[in-house]
Design a protein around this motif. Sequence first.
Motif, PDB file in Angstrom:
ATOM      1  N   VAL A   1      -3.679   4.458 -13.457  1.00 19.26           N
ATOM      2  CA  VAL A   1      -3.461   5.245 -14.665  1.00 19.26           C
ATOM      3  C   VAL A   1      -2.064   5.863 -14.671  1.00 19.26           C
ATOM      4  O   VAL A   1      -1.339   5.790 -15.664  1.00 19.26           O
ATOM      5  CB  VAL A   1      -4.536   6.362 -14.763  1.00 19.26           C
ATOM      6  CG1 VAL A   1      -4.260   7.277 -15.935  1.00 19.26           C
ATOM      7  CG2 VAL A   1      -5.910   5.739 -14.891  1.00 19.26           C
ATOM      8  N   LEU A   2      -1.668   6.460 -13.546  1.00 18.11           N
ATOM      9  CA  LEU A   2      -0.367   7.123 -13.478  1.00 18.11           C
ATOM     10  C   LEU A   2       0.781   6.119 -13.533  1.00 18.11           C
ATOM     11  O   LEU A   2       1.792   6.360 -14.196  1.00 18.11           O
ATOM     12  CB  LEU A   2      -0.273   7.976 -12.208  1.00 18.11           C
ATOM     13  CG  LEU A   2      -1.192   9.203 -12.178  1.00 18.11           C
ATOM     14  CD1 LEU A   2      -1.153   9.865 -10.808  1.00 18.11           C
ATOM     15  CD2 LEU A   2      -0.816  10.197 -13.267  1.00 18.11           C
TER      16      LEU A   2
ATOM     17  N   HIS B   1      15.194   9.673 -14.201  1.00 15.75           N
ATOM     18  CA  HIS B   1      15.288  10.077 -12.801  1.00 15.75           C
ATOM     19  C   HIS B   1      13.974  10.688 -12.320  1.00 15.75           C
ATOM     20  O   HIS B   1      13.455  10.320 -11.263  1.00 15.75           O
ATOM     21  CB  HIS B   1      16.439  11.064 -12.613  1.00 15.75           C
ATOM     22  CG  HIS B   1      16.495  11.639 -11.229  1.00 15.75           C
ATOM     23  ND1 HIS B   1      16.921  10.898 -10.137  1.00 15.75           N
ATOM     24  CD2 HIS B   1      16.133  12.853 -10.744  1.00 15.75           C
ATOM     25  CE1 HIS B   1      16.828  11.659  -9.043  1.00 15.75           C
ATOM     26  NE2 HIS B   1      16.355  12.842  -9.393  1.00 15.75           N
ATOM     27  N   ARG B   2      13.424  11.617 -13.098  1.00 18.65           N
ATOM     28  CA  ARG B   2      12.183  12.282 -12.670  1.00 18.65           C
ATOM     29  C   ARG B   2      11.009  11.315 -12.631  1.00 18.65           C
ATOM     30  O   ARG B   2      10.171  11.397 -11.733  1.00 18.65           O
ATOM     31  CB  ARG B   2      11.871  13.466 -13.586  1.00 18.65           C
ATOM     32  CG  ARG B   2      12.790  14.634 -13.298  1.00 18.65           C
ATOM     33  CD  ARG B   2      12.245  15.942 -13.796  1.00 18.65           C
ATOM     34  NE  ARG B   2      13.241  16.976 -13.578  1.00 18.65           N
ATOM     35  CZ  ARG B   2      13.288  18.101 -14.243  1.00 18.65           C
ATOM     36  NH1 ARG B   2      12.384  18.359 -15.161  1.00 18.65           N
ATOM     37  NH2 ARG B   2      14.219  18.982 -13.990  1.00 18.65           N
ATOM     38  N   ALA B   3      10.947  10.415 -13.605  1.00 19.48           N
ATOM     39  CA  ALA B   3       9.862   9.418 -13.610  1.00 19.48           C
ATOM     40  C   ALA B   3       9.987   8.516 -12.384  1.00 19.48           C
ATOM     41  O   ALA B   3       8.995   8.179 -11.732  1.00 19.48           O
ATOM     42  CB  ALA B   3       9.900   8.593 -14.898  1.00 19.48           C
ATOM     43  N   THR B   4      11.222   8.141 -12.041  1.00 16.64           N
ATOM     44  CA  THR B   4      11.469   7.305 -10.864  1.00 16.64           C
ATOM     45  C   THR B   4      11.048   8.042  -9.591  1.00 16.64           C
ATOM     46  O   THR B   4      10.421   7.461  -8.700  1.00 16.64           O
ATOM     47  CB  THR B   4      12.957   6.904 -10.785  1.00 16.64           C
ATOM     48  OG1 THR B   4      13.312   6.237 -12.003  1.00 16.64           O
ATOM     49  CG2 THR B   4      13.236   5.978  -9.617  1.00 16.64           C
ATOM     50  N   GLN B   5      11.370   9.347  -9.501  1.00 16.30           N
ATOM     51  CA  GLN B   5      10.971  10.141  -8.332  1.00 16.30           C
ATOM     52  C   GLN B   5       9.449  10.172  -8.193  1.00 16.30           C
ATOM     53  O   GLN B   5       8.915  10.079  -7.087  1.00 16.30           O
ATOM     54  CB  GLN B   5      11.519  11.580  -8.437  1.00 16.30           C
ATOM     55  CG  GLN B   5      13.027  11.671  -8.314  1.00 16.30           C
ATOM     56  CD  GLN B   5      13.552  10.978  -7.051  1.00 16.30           C
ATOM     57  OE1 GLN B   5      14.271   9.990  -7.124  1.00 16.30           O
ATOM     58  NE2 GLN B   5      13.193  11.494  -5.909  1.00 16.30           N
ATOM     59  N   CYS B   6       8.752  10.295  -9.307  1.00 16.31           N
ATOM     60  CA  CYS B   6       7.284  10.292  -9.279  1.00 16.31           C
ATOM     61  C   CYS B   6       6.760   8.944  -8.777  1.00 16.31           C
ATOM     62  O   CYS B   6       5.819   8.892  -7.977  1.00 16.31           O
ATOM     63  CB  CYS B   6       6.708  10.601 -10.663  1.00 16.31           C
ATOM     64  SG  CYS B   6       6.911  12.325 -11.159  1.00 16.31           S
ATOM     65  N   LEU B   7       7.377   7.862  -9.231  1.00 14.72           N
ATOM     66  CA  LEU B   7       6.967   6.524  -8.768  1.00 14.72           C
ATOM     67  C   LEU B   7       7.195   6.379  -7.262  1.00 14.72           C
ATOM     68  O   LEU B   7       6.357   5.813  -6.551  1.00 14.72           O
ATOM     69  CB  LEU B   7       7.733   5.434  -9.525  1.00 14.72           C
ATOM     70  CG  LEU B   7       7.320   5.209 -10.980  1.00 14.72           C
ATOM     71  CD1 LEU B   7       8.325   4.316 -11.688  1.00 14.72           C
ATOM     72  CD2 LEU B   7       5.913   4.620 -11.058  1.00 14.72           C
ATOM     73  N   ILE B   8       8.306   6.900  -6.769  1.00 19.76           N
ATOM     74  CA  ILE B   8       8.611   6.826  -5.333  1.00 19.76           C
ATOM     75  C   ILE B   8       7.569   7.611  -4.537  1.00 19.76           C
ATOM     76  O   ILE B   8       7.058   7.139  -3.517  1.00 19.76           O
ATOM     77  CB  ILE B   8      10.043   7.321  -5.053  1.00 19.76           C
ATOM     78  CG1 ILE B   8      11.064   6.297  -5.583  1.00 19.76           C
ATOM     79  CG2 ILE B   8      10.266   7.571  -3.559  1.00 19.76           C
ATOM     80  CD1 ILE B   8      12.510   6.782  -5.590  1.00 19.76           C
ATOM     81  N   LEU B   9       7.212   8.804  -5.016  1.00 18.46           N
ATOM     82  CA  LEU B   9       6.188   9.611  -4.338  1.00 18.46           C
ATOM     83  C   LEU B   9       4.834   8.907  -4.354  1.00 18.46           C
ATOM     84  O   LEU B   9       4.107   8.900  -3.353  1.00 18.46           O
ATOM     85  CB  LEU B   9       6.061  10.982  -5.006  1.00 18.46           C
ATOM     86  CG  LEU B   9       7.148  11.999  -4.695  1.00 18.46           C
ATOM     87  CD1 LEU B   9       6.966  13.238  -5.560  1.00 18.46           C
ATOM     88  CD2 LEU B   9       7.128  12.387  -3.220  1.00 18.46           C
TER      89      LEU B   9
END
Length: 130
Positions: free
Chosen positions: A57-58, A86-94
């Motif tokens: 989902v995320l 950038h923030r969306a990419t950081q969330c994907l990395i996490l």
Amino acid sequence: TRLGILIVRHLKRLERVILGYLEVSDGPEEEARLGILETLQCTIEHAWPRMPCRLPVLLKALLRLLWDVHTERGPTPEPVRAALLHRATQCLILLDRCSQGQVKVLLEGVHSSCEENRVRECLRKVQEST
């Protein structure tokens, strides 16, 4: 962030709120979407053992956000677009870290078939993260 691990109790409701905010642009400055990405980042950090089951989902919501930010031709200034990506990419990395690399596996096909440079760049950062 003050909630810490107690956030797990409210995860289902919080997820619905996060997904709702990610879907809708809130004007040129995108304050709500930037804020909700920060909230998602904190949520992933504090509730990481519960994140792998929420991955489909995320992941879908974050990829849609990347695409929307890239393709929207609205009045959003470039620095705001860059911050969202950038923030969306950081969330994907996490998400990738807490799911032992599942995001990288799921994104392999997307990355190779995506022709939009900005979106590809975000996906590349996820693929190269450790």
